[in-house]
Design a protein around this motif. Structure first.
Motif, mmCIF file in Angstrom:
data_model
loop_
_atom_site.group_PDB
_atom_site.id
_atom_site.type_symbol
_atom_site.label_atom_id
_atom_site.label_comp_id
_atom_site.label_asym_id
_atom_site.label_seq_id
_atom_site.Cartn_x
_atom_site.Cartn_y
_atom_site.Cartn_z
ATOM 1 N N ALA A 1 -58.711 12.564 -56.850
ATOM 2 C CA ALA A 1 -59.431 12.446 -55.589
ATOM 3 C C ALA A 1 -60.141 13.762 -55.301
ATOM 4 O O ALA A 1 -59.715 14.821 -55.784
ATOM 5 C CB ALA A 1 -58.464 12.104 -54.458
ATOM 6 N N PRO A 2 -61.206 13.708 -54.502
ATOM 7 C CA PRO A 2 -61.874 14.963 -54.129
ATOM 8 C C PRO A 2 -60.910 15.913 -53.414
ATOM 9 O O PRO A 2 -60.127 15.492 -52.554
ATOM 10 C CB PRO A 2 -62.992 14.509 -53.190
ATOM 11 N N THR A 3 -60.965 17.181 -53.779
ATOM 12 C CA THR A 3 -60.045 18.164 -53.199
ATOM 13 C C THR A 3 -60.224 18.280 -51.684
ATOM 14 O O THR A 3 -59.232 18.498 -50.973
ATOM 15 C CB THR A 3 -60.219 19.542 -53.851
ATOM 16 N N THR A 4 -61.440 18.144 -51.192
ATOM 17 C CA THR A 4 -61.631 18.229 -49.743
ATOM 18 C C THR A 4 -60.937 17.069 -49.035
ATOM 19 O O THR A 4 -60.357 17.253 -47.968
ATOM 20 C CB THR A 4 -63.118 18.257 -49.363
ATOM 21 N N TRP A 5 -60.977 15.877 -49.625
ATOM 22 C CA TRP A 5 -60.303 14.721 -49.031
ATOM 23 C C TRP A 5 -58.793 14.948 -49.029
ATOM 24 O O TRP A 5 -58.115 14.673 -48.036
ATOM 25 C CB TRP A 5 -60.655 13.440 -49.786
ATOM 26 N N ILE A 6 -58.258 15.453 -50.144
ATOM 27 C CA ILE A 6 -56.821 15.712 -50.232
ATOM 28 C C ILE A 6 -56.408 16.707 -49.147
ATOM 29 O O ILE A 6 -55.442 16.478 -48.416
ATOM 30 C CB ILE A 6 -56.436 16.234 -51.633
ATOM 31 N N THR A 7 -57.148 17.805 -49.020
ATOM 32 C CA THR A 7 -56.816 18.822 -48.018
ATOM 33 C C THR A 7 -56.938 18.265 -46.609
ATOM 34 O O THR A 7 -56.058 18.482 -45.767
ATOM 35 C CB THR A 7 -57.726 20.053 -48.194
ATOM 36 N N ALA A 8 -58.014 17.537 -46.335
ATOM 37 C CA ALA A 8 -58.201 16.963 -44.994
ATOM 38 C C ALA A 8 -57.101 15.965 -44.663
ATOM 39 O O ALA A 8 -56.615 15.921 -43.526
ATOM 40 C CB ALA A 8 -59.575 16.308 -44.893
ATOM 41 N N THR A 9 -56.676 15.176 -45.646
ATOM 42 C CA THR A 9 -55.606 14.204 -45.434
ATOM 43 C C THR A 9 -54.291 14.904 -45.117
ATOM 44 O O THR A 9 -53.560 14.490 -44.225
ATOM 45 C CB THR A 9 -55.453 13.303 -46.676
ATOM 46 N N ARG A 10 -54.015 15.971 -45.828
ATOM 47 C CA ARG A 10 -52.742 16.680 -45.635
ATOM 48 C C ARG A 10 -52.720 17.513 -44.354
ATOM 49 O O ARG A 10 -51.670 17.700 -43.761
ATOM 50 C CB ARG A 10 -52.460 17.569 -46.841
ATOM 51 N N THR A 11 -53.877 18.053 -43.958
ATOM 52 C CA THR A 11 -53.916 18.964 -42.810
ATOM 53 C C THR A 11 -54.453 18.329 -41.542
ATOM 54 O O THR A 11 -54.256 18.874 -40.455
ATOM 55 C CB THR A 11 -54.801 20.179 -43.119
ATOM 56 N N GLY A 12 -55.195 17.214 -41.672
ATOM 57 C CA GLY A 12 -55.837 16.617 -40.507
ATOM 58 C C GLY A 12 -57.074 17.381 -40.065
ATOM 59 O O GLY A 12 -57.605 17.145 -38.972
ATOM 60 N N ASP A 13 -57.566 18.290 -40.891
ATOM 61 C CA ASP A 13 -58.713 19.134 -40.543
ATOM 62 C C ASP A 13 -60.015 18.352 -40.710
ATOM 63 O O ASP A 13 -60.473 18.109 -41.826
ATOM 64 C CB ASP A 13 -58.714 20.377 -41.423
ATOM 65 N N ASP A 14 -60.620 17.986 -39.590
ATOM 66 C CA ASP A 14 -61.846 17.189 -39.600
ATOM 67 C C ASP A 14 -63.031 17.958 -40.183
ATOM 68 O O ASP A 14 -63.913 17.372 -40.802
ATOM 69 C CB ASP A 14 -62.159 16.709 -38.184
ATOM 70 N N ALA A 15 -63.059 19.280 -40.011
ATOM 71 C CA ALA A 15 -64.161 20.088 -40.560
ATOM 72 C C ALA A 15 -64.168 20.016 -42.090
ATOM 73 O O ALA A 15 -65.236 19.939 -42.708
ATOM 74 C CB ALA A 15 -64.049 21.534 -40.086
ATOM 75 N N ILE A 16 -62.992 20.025 -42.689
ATOM 76 C CA ILE A 16 -62.902 19.913 -44.155
ATOM 77 C C ILE A 16 -63.356 18.532 -44.592
ATOM 78 O O ILE A 16 -64.066 18.383 -45.591
ATOM 79 C CB ILE A 16 -61.477 20.226 -44.641
ATOM 80 N N ARG A 17 -62.976 17.512 -43.849
ATOM 81 C CA ARG A 17 -63.398 16.137 -44.166
ATOM 82 C C ARG A 17 -64.922 16.030 -44.126
ATOM 83 O O ARG A 17 -65.531 15.430 -45.009
ATOM 84 C CB ARG A 17 -62.744 15.154 -43.205
ATOM 85 N N LYS A 18 -65.551 16.618 -43.113
ATOM 86 C CA LYS A 18 -67.017 16.597 -43.004
ATOM 87 C C LYS A 18 -67.663 17.376 -44.141
ATOM 88 O O LYS A 18 -68.693 16.961 -44.671
ATOM 89 C CB LYS A 18 -67.449 17.125 -41.645
ATOM 90 N N GLN A 19 -67.069 18.514 -44.529
ATOM 91 C CA GLN A 19 -67.579 19.266 -45.669
ATOM 92 C C GLN A 19 -67.508 18.418 -46.936
ATOM 93 O O GLN A 19 -68.391 18.471 -47.782
ATOM 94 C CB GLN A 19 -66.803 20.571 -45.863
ATOM 95 N N GLY A 20 -66.461 17.620 -47.035
ATOM 96 C CA GLY A 20 -66.322 16.740 -48.189
ATOM 97 C C GLY A 20 -67.473 15.759 -48.312
ATOM 98 O O GLY A 20 -67.901 15.427 -49.427
ATOM 99 N N LEU A 21 -68.005 15.286 -47.188
ATOM 100 C CA LEU A 21 -69.164 14.381 -47.223
ATOM 101 C C LEU A 21 -70.384 15.098 -47.796
ATOM 102 O O LEU A 21 -71.124 14.537 -48.605
ATOM 103 C CB LEU A 21 -69.477 13.848 -45.825
#
Length: 177
Positions: free
Chosen positions: A5-25
């Motif tokens: 899976a994309p590393t940004t998605w993994i990090t956002a899923t584990r931390t709940g960090d919406d900024a990381i999720r948006k960066q993943g897009l």
């Protein structure tokens, strides 16, 4: 279940960090994402991939009872088989979340889908495919057909089966032929 899976998605899923999720897009649209190994935890998950279809259907289940917790339709490019590894998909960031008894549903991540349209990852062709797939998924739900027909969530793998693991070179680009 192990996957890449994309590393940004993994990090956002584990931390709940919406900024990381948006960066993943943005990374996804730019083609600059990186993959890492990810193992699904927390629920049992049955997944149904339909050949040539622009979505897959998933049933999240209680690990102790096997009772459905929710159904999930993930809109994605049609899967491609990769010998020795499994299947590849590209999530298009639009989802349909369905109640356990199939009586209700809500659309999820419509804003992310709209952002991928703005970033150019989802062009007009892909958008038409997803729009048609949305109609097919809703028809399956309304008609209780395909993976949403009665009885499917009762299946469970034999507990003696080992959990599938990806081969060591699963993330090697040479295996993406």
């Amino acid at each position: 279940m192990e996957s890449l899976a994309p590393t940004t998605w993994i990090t956002a899923t584990r931390t709940g960090d919406d900024a990381i999720r948006k960066q993943g897009l943005e990374d996804l649209a730019a083609g600059t994402w990186t993959l890492d190994r990810y193992r699904w935890t927390g629920t049992a998950l049955l997944s149904y991939f339909l050949a040539g279809e622009w979505f897959s259907v998933h049933c999240f289940q209680d690990t102790a009872t096997g009772d459905p917790l929710r159904w999930y339709v993930n809109f994605e490019k049609p899967y491609q088989r990769r010998p020795g590894v499994g299947i590849d998909t590209l999530d298009l960031c639009l989802d349909l979340v369905i109640t356990p008894d199939l009586s209700g549903h809500d659309w999820k991540d419509q804003e992310e889908y709209a952002q991928l349209r703005l970033l150019g990852l989802i062009d007009d062709y892909l958008h038409r495919q997803v729009d048609r797939a949305r109609g097919r998924a809703i028809s399956m739900l309304d008609d209780r057909t395909g993976p949403l027909a009665a009885g499917w969530p009762a299946w469970a793998p034999d507990r003696s089966w080992p959990l599938p693991e990806l081969p060591a070179d699963a993330d090697d680009p040479a295996t993406y032929r």
